[in-house]
Scaffold this motif. Structure first.
Motif, PDB file in Angstrom:
ATOM      1  N   ILE A 163       9.922  -3.976  -3.537  1.00 60.86           N
ATOM      2  CA  ILE A 163       9.931  -2.551  -3.227  1.00 60.86           C
ATOM      3  C   ILE A 163      11.157  -1.985  -3.311  1.00 60.86           C
ATOM      4  O   ILE A 163      11.264  -0.768  -3.932  1.00 60.86           O
ATOM      5  N   ILE A 164      12.284  -2.574  -3.181  1.00 61.35           N
ATOM      6  CA  ILE A 164      13.511  -1.888  -3.244  1.00 61.35           C
ATOM      7  C   ILE A 164      13.850  -1.870  -4.871  1.00 61.35           C
ATOM      8  O   ILE A 164      14.103  -0.506  -5.373  1.00 61.35           O
ATOM      9  N   GLU A 165      13.397  -2.755  -5.478  1.00 58.11           N
ATOM     10  CA  GLU A 165      13.551  -2.375  -7.125  1.00 58.11           C
ATOM     11  C   GLU A 165      12.792  -1.094  -7.640  1.00 58.11           C
ATOM     12  O   GLU A 165      13.119  -0.301  -8.686  1.00 58.11           O
ATOM     13  N   THR A 166      11.297  -1.031  -7.039  1.00 55.77           N
ATOM     14  CA  THR A 166      10.733  -0.042  -7.558  1.00 55.77           C
ATOM     15  C   THR A 166      11.079   1.233  -7.101  1.00 55.77           C
ATOM     16  O   THR A 166      11.123   2.320  -7.915  1.00 55.77           O
TER      17      THR A 166
ATOM     18  N   LEU B  10       0.922  -1.247  -0.022  1.00 54.80           N
ATOM     19  CA  LEU B  10       0.056   0.025  -0.063  1.00 54.80           C
ATOM     20  C   LEU B  10       0.865   1.120  -0.085  1.00 54.80           C
ATOM     21  O   LEU B  10       0.480   2.127  -0.802  1.00 54.80           O
ATOM     22  N   ILE B  11       1.850   1.188   0.827  1.00 55.10           N
ATOM     23  CA  ILE B  11       2.538   2.483   0.793  1.00 55.10           C
ATOM     24  C   ILE B  11       3.512   2.640  -0.331  1.00 55.10           C
ATOM     25  O   ILE B  11       3.599   3.818  -0.673  1.00 55.10           O
ATOM     26  N   LEU B  12       3.886   1.573  -0.879  1.00 52.15           N
ATOM     27  CA  LEU B  12       4.811   1.428  -2.156  1.00 52.15           C
ATOM     28  C   LEU B  12       3.725   1.968  -3.357  1.00 52.15           C
ATOM     29  O   LEU B  12       4.284   3.011  -4.340  1.00 52.15           O
ATOM     30  N   GLN B  13       2.606   1.605  -3.445  1.00 50.93           N
ATOM     31  CA  GLN B  13       1.547   1.811  -4.255  1.00 50.93           C
ATOM     32  C   GLN B  13       1.158   3.584  -4.183  1.00 50.93           C
ATOM     33  O   GLN B  13       1.251   4.081  -5.137  1.00 50.93           O
ATOM     34  N   ILE B  14       1.157   3.994  -2.914  1.00 47.10           N
ATOM     35  CA  ILE B  14       0.900   5.453  -2.806  1.00 47.10           C
ATOM     36  C   ILE B  14       2.201   6.257  -3.287  1.00 47.10           C
ATOM     37  O   ILE B  14       2.036   7.344  -4.036  1.00 47.10           O
TER      38      ILE B  14
END
Length: 173
Positions: free
Chosen positions: A140-143, A94-98
């Motif tokens: 997450i790291i890659e994004t 969710l936090i990554l999506q935001i």
């Protein structure tokens, strides 16, 4: 009677009462202090953050959003073990999506987000990443690395405040 700790509207109203000129500050403050300690806060915070950042009608109220993200950061740092294991990936995603939505948005929806709020979102993601097994957060790291690299491009449309926050997050990771 519904549980006020599970009611995002009740929590929002309490936060807004703290920031208002009216009465009820002491009651709102007491409620919010108790709210932070409750297990229901995890789910309620996720709901508030989702409503503010990801809904098409979302109107981001910096005070409420910052409050929610700040409590979430505190809970991740202090009470990670209390978050059910099945909710941990949901929270990180969710936090990554935001952050990704803010970074790639072509609309004005996110224009009024404060630098403090952006930094805190990145700190939440960093705290989650540090507490998670490497394999579970590789995406997450890659994004973040991709977003950070695209922010460095000369024609980048990334908000400069977010660019700064992403650079801090890259250092953390």
């Amino acid at each position: 009677m519904s549980n006020p700790f599970s009611d995002s509207s009740f929590v929002r109203n309490a936060v807004m009462t703290l920031y208002s000129q009216g009465t009820g500050h002491q009651e709102a403050n007491s409620f919010l202090i108790e709210f932070e300690t409750r297990d229901e806060a995890w789910q309620t915070l996720l709901q508030i953050i989702s409503e503010d950042f990801l809904s098409e009608q979302g109107q981001i109220q910096n005070e409420v959003a910052y409050f929610a993200v700040n409590i979430l950061y505190s809970k991740v740092c202090k009470h990670w073990k209390d978050l059910p294991i099945n909710l941990r990936p949901e929270l990180g995603n969710l936090i990554l999506q935001i952050i990704t939505a803010i970074a790639t948005s072509q609309t004005t929806q996110y224009n009024n987000i404060s630098t403090l709020l952006l930094n805190r979102l990145c700190m939440v993601l960093c705290a989650i990443t540090i507490r998670s097994p490497v394999g579970g957060v590789r995406h997450i790291i890659e994004t973040i690395l991709v977003l950070g690299n695209s922010a460095a491009e000369p024609n980048s449309n990334l908000n400069s405040n977010l660019n700064s926050s992403l650079n801090s997050l890259k250092i953390c990771l």
